[in-house]
Design a protein around this motif. Sequence first.
Motif, PDB file in Angstrom:
ATOM      1  N   GLU A  93      54.628 -85.582 -13.131  1.00 40.52           N
ATOM      2  CA  GLU A  93      55.655 -85.871 -12.133  1.00 40.52           C
ATOM      3  C   GLU A  93      57.036 -85.949 -12.786  1.00 40.52           C
ATOM      4  OE1 GLU A  93      54.953 -89.002  -9.129  1.00 40.52           O
ATOM      5  OE2 GLU A  93      52.929 -89.125  -9.977  1.00 40.52           O
ATOM      6  N   GLN A  94      57.114 -86.656 -13.922  1.00 38.78           N
ATOM      7  CA  GLN A  94      58.396 -86.864 -14.578  1.00 38.78           C
ATOM      8  C   GLN A  94      58.909 -85.590 -15.242  1.00 38.78           C
ATOM      9  OE1 GLN A  94      58.447 -90.250 -17.193  1.00 38.78           O
ATOM     10  NE2 GLN A  94      57.502 -91.616 -15.685  1.00 38.78           N
ATOM     11  N   LYS A 118      59.172 -82.825 -12.377  1.00 37.01           N
ATOM     12  CA  LYS A 118      59.954 -83.299 -11.227  1.00 37.01           C
ATOM     13  C   LYS A 118      59.349 -82.800  -9.900  1.00 37.01           C
ATOM     14  CE  LYS A 118      64.338 -83.846 -13.661  1.00 37.01           C
ATOM     15  NZ  LYS A 118      63.725 -83.826 -14.997  1.00 37.01           N
ATOM     16  N   ILE A 119      58.067 -83.113  -9.736  1.00 35.87           N
ATOM     17  CA  ILE A 119      57.326 -82.696  -8.546  1.00 35.87           C
ATOM     18  C   ILE A 119      56.670 -83.912  -7.909  1.00 35.87           C
ATOM     19  CG2 ILE A 119      56.897 -80.327  -9.312  1.00 35.87           C
ATOM     20  CD1 ILE A 119      54.184 -81.230 -10.324  1.00 35.87           C
ATOM     21  N   SER A 120      56.060 -83.713  -6.733  1.00 36.97           N
ATOM     22  CA  SER A 120      55.396 -84.812  -6.023  1.00 36.97           C
ATOM     23  C   SER A 120      54.086 -85.187  -6.706  1.00 36.97           C
ATOM     24  CB  SER A 120      55.117 -84.403  -4.581  1.00 36.97           C
ATOM     25  OG  SER A 120      54.145 -83.360  -4.544  1.00 36.97           O
ATOM     26  N   ALA A 121      53.570 -86.361  -6.343  1.00 40.40           N
ATOM     27  CA  ALA A 121      52.319 -86.832  -6.937  1.00 40.40           C
ATOM     28  C   ALA A 121      51.146 -85.937  -6.561  1.00 40.40           C
ATOM     29  CB  ALA A 121      52.050 -88.271  -6.483  1.00 40.40           C
ATOM     30  N   GLY A 131      48.981 -84.086  -9.257  1.00 41.22           N
ATOM     31  CA  GLY A 131      47.543 -84.352  -9.321  1.00 41.22           C
ATOM     32  C   GLY A 131      46.728 -83.080  -9.428  1.00 41.22           C
ATOM     33  N   TRP A 132      47.131 -82.047  -8.674  1.00 35.02           N
ATOM     34  CA  TRP A 132      46.417 -80.772  -8.767  1.00 35.02           C
ATOM     35  C   TRP A 132      46.620 -80.117 -10.127  1.00 35.02           C
ATOM     36  CZ3 TRP A 132      42.521 -79.366  -6.064  1.00 35.02           C
ATOM     37  CH2 TRP A 132      42.376 -79.774  -4.731  1.00 35.02           C
ATOM     38  N   THR A 174      56.210 -77.866 -21.516  1.00 36.55           N
ATOM     39  CA  THR A 174      55.180 -78.764 -21.004  1.00 36.55           C
ATOM     40  C   THR A 174      54.045 -77.985 -20.344  1.00 36.55           C
ATOM     41  OG1 THR A 174      56.871 -80.455 -20.630  1.00 36.55           O
ATOM     42  CG2 THR A 174      54.753 -80.771 -19.563  1.00 36.55           C
ATOM     43  N   ALA A 175      54.408 -76.924 -19.603  1.00 34.07           N
ATOM     44  CA  ALA A 175      53.385 -76.095 -18.971  1.00 34.07           C
ATOM     45  C   ALA A 175      52.499 -75.438 -20.022  1.00 34.07           C
ATOM     46  CB  ALA A 175      54.048 -75.022 -18.100  1.00 34.07           C
TER      47      ALA A 175
END
Length: 544
Positions: free
Chosen positions: A317-318, A321-324, A328-329, A382-383
């Motif tokens: 998330e951090q 910068k995406i939603s939980a 999670g996916w 990170t990806a």
Amino acid sequence: MASQETRQPETVAVVETSKDISQQISNEKSVEASLETSKETHQVTIEAADDAASISSSEGKPQPPWQWKLIAVILLTLIRFGGAWGSGIISPMKSTLKKKLKINNTMYSLLDASDSFIKTVLILLTGYVTDRYGGENILLYGNAVYSVGSVLMAGAAQMRNYKFFIVARIVMSLGDCSTQIAQYQVFSAWFAPSNGFASTLGIELMFNKLGAFAGSGTSNVINSNIGFSWVYWIAFIVNVFTNFCCYAFYWFMRRSEGKYSDVRDPATGGRLKKRSRKLNFKKVLAMPWSFWVVMGYGMFTTITIIIFNSNATEFAEQRFKISAVKAGWYTTLARDAGFVLIPLLAFVIDFFGQRIILMAISSFGIFTAMVLVNYASTVTGTAAAFGIYAVATTFSPLSIIDSIRVTLTEQVDFGTAYALKILVNNCLDVIVAIVAGVIQDRDDNSYDNVVILYLALSSASVVMCINMIAFGYFTVDIGMLQWTRKQRIARGDKIVDRDRRTRAEDAPKNRRLSTVLFSCIMVLMVGAWVAYIWGAATGNNYDS
């Protein structure tokens, strides 16, 4: 002359007395050696008689056919699928649990850590009992306990009762650890190393990851569309299905009992035992030194995976910068997407060995991912770290568990050996989680310094792996982890000689080493208990 004649008889008498004393000492040593040999012979005779009785009882009976083994393996893996589903729905539901149960982060941490805590308390005893009474029997009782915990958790969700939730979580943990050890102990009694053991592990681990993926991936979807409590009721329904599989397996084993002979290791000719003759609490003090080397590697590799997995969603998330939900996916894919590679890796291990190479790929891959997490903080970096991590972590569980099986001199001790592994993992999970939590709290909920801890743990894993590679070049004890199936069968005499040395002339050294390391594990366990209680009291838990 008279004086010389007088001295001569005296000298002769002294010499004869000295000879008598030497003869007496020699006789005493012979008696001691004879007694020691007699004890060893008596013990060997008892074990040989026990083996002979088992052999005679199965004499003339055929080996279990592959169709029989296949049916049993499928039933066992379906049992673990349900357990993995139920265990995988806690972490993704963190925010929802806090809202529905009206709890804070500290209370959630206590709920989440109760699983690791209860396993540190009872897991070793579970290993002893599994070795004594056989995995088939313990599996039945363990799954029954897990089912009780599953329905209690569904009821707690329906009632929105936090304390009830903790009780249910503890009961589920008791059943989960029992069934996992029991399954692997059953596999070790049916399949020798490089002769199907890794393949069955691969099938089980694949279904385990599929179950965890299904449970974690659908939990929030079910919660949004049907309701909060239905997340746990559906998990219970899945567990009811696994109960049918468990009872079918038990019935299947009872129907086939006595029809087939004991399975034998094709390399050594040794009989694979389903259970031991008695409870032996001293067996942990006689583990081979090679077992502890594999344990050292597995300790740092596994704790790195556990700690990173537990925070991967919030970390994503951090960084992204995406939603939980999206995070999670992403993390679910990073954690479980490698399940498609597990059967292939199992085939490689069974036929081509190379366990150390696979563990090296895993440790260096995880280390590379942690380097990128630390020094390539961009989205692209990170990806890439998540992608490398997804592949690297696929190699470790299978190769570690199979290597533990290879290092043991007594196959019937596998339940205890695997219980030691789980004990160390859960103790470190509790302690390192709190350390990481303190670091994150001091860093205003940022992961900038926590990732340094990830890097340190993965570095220790690399160091242990390098040591294992070095030992592999100079010793049979570690070197045989690399052997192919053909090499293992051709060098069966070396394995037999190594097992004999481990139980005979090397036994005192192994006992001293095992005593020291087991004492360290006990200290670690007490430290985990203290850390858990302190973390629960102060709120310094990793998930806080």
